[in-house]
Scaffold this motif. Sequence first.
Motif: not given
Length: 255
Positions: A21, A25, A97, A99, A160, A195, A197-198
């Motif tokens: 990954g 980030g 990840l 969701r 999560y 990041t 992703m956020t």
Amino acid sequence: MSELPQTPTMRLDGRRALVAGASSGIGFACAAALAEAGAEVTLAARNAERLDEAVTAIREAGHAASGLTLDIADVEAVGETVARAGPYDILVNSAGLGRHSPALETTPADFDTVCAINLRGAYFLAQTVAKGLIEAGKPGSLITISSQMGHVGGVDRAVYCATKHAVEGFTKAMAMEWGKDGIRVNTIAPTFIRTPMTEAIFAQPDKVRWIEEKIRLGRVGEAGDIMGAVLYLASDLSVMVTGTSLRVDGGWTAG
């Protein structure tokens, strides 16, 4: 007079590190920190284009880096690829990840997708790197980027939270099993970090206010805030630390 105790070094010269990954980030920040400390770093991610950019950036800074295109959800392919490329002295698994939705609205598809990366992929990546170390008779440090949500609950984050609590559980068990082999297993549990992703979360002023109220240091986290933590756990500074979680959460879980 007695001799002064010697502080262990955080230098990682001569060690090989795998960072999953790592194309952006937290993962990229971790890879940069390890490379700056002297490790030969292999950056792994699914997106080949962004991965190449990340590798190039670290090389242009004068450090040793290479890329490996991996999807940790594909456990069989990852096992074969990492076994061939290893052994790695250090693993940092930052692939993850989320969701998010109310628990009443969780779908089986979303549940399976998140678990495939955050839990199943993370578990077997750690297993693969540990196998390589044990076969080579080498010690090592395995680090998974968990979350503060591995220690508390969060609204709209039931899946999560479930995966991150599970990561904390297998980390403790693996640490107990592999300690005799000199392999340390730990997690880093960040708060909300700014990041790619956020981005969607930080675009919502009400969410930002809620986050800042919960973080006792009064600001959201940045990827650079994780760099000291990963160096500590990867290096001999933490030679007696295993089976634990280093919370980089600005005090969120303290209250």
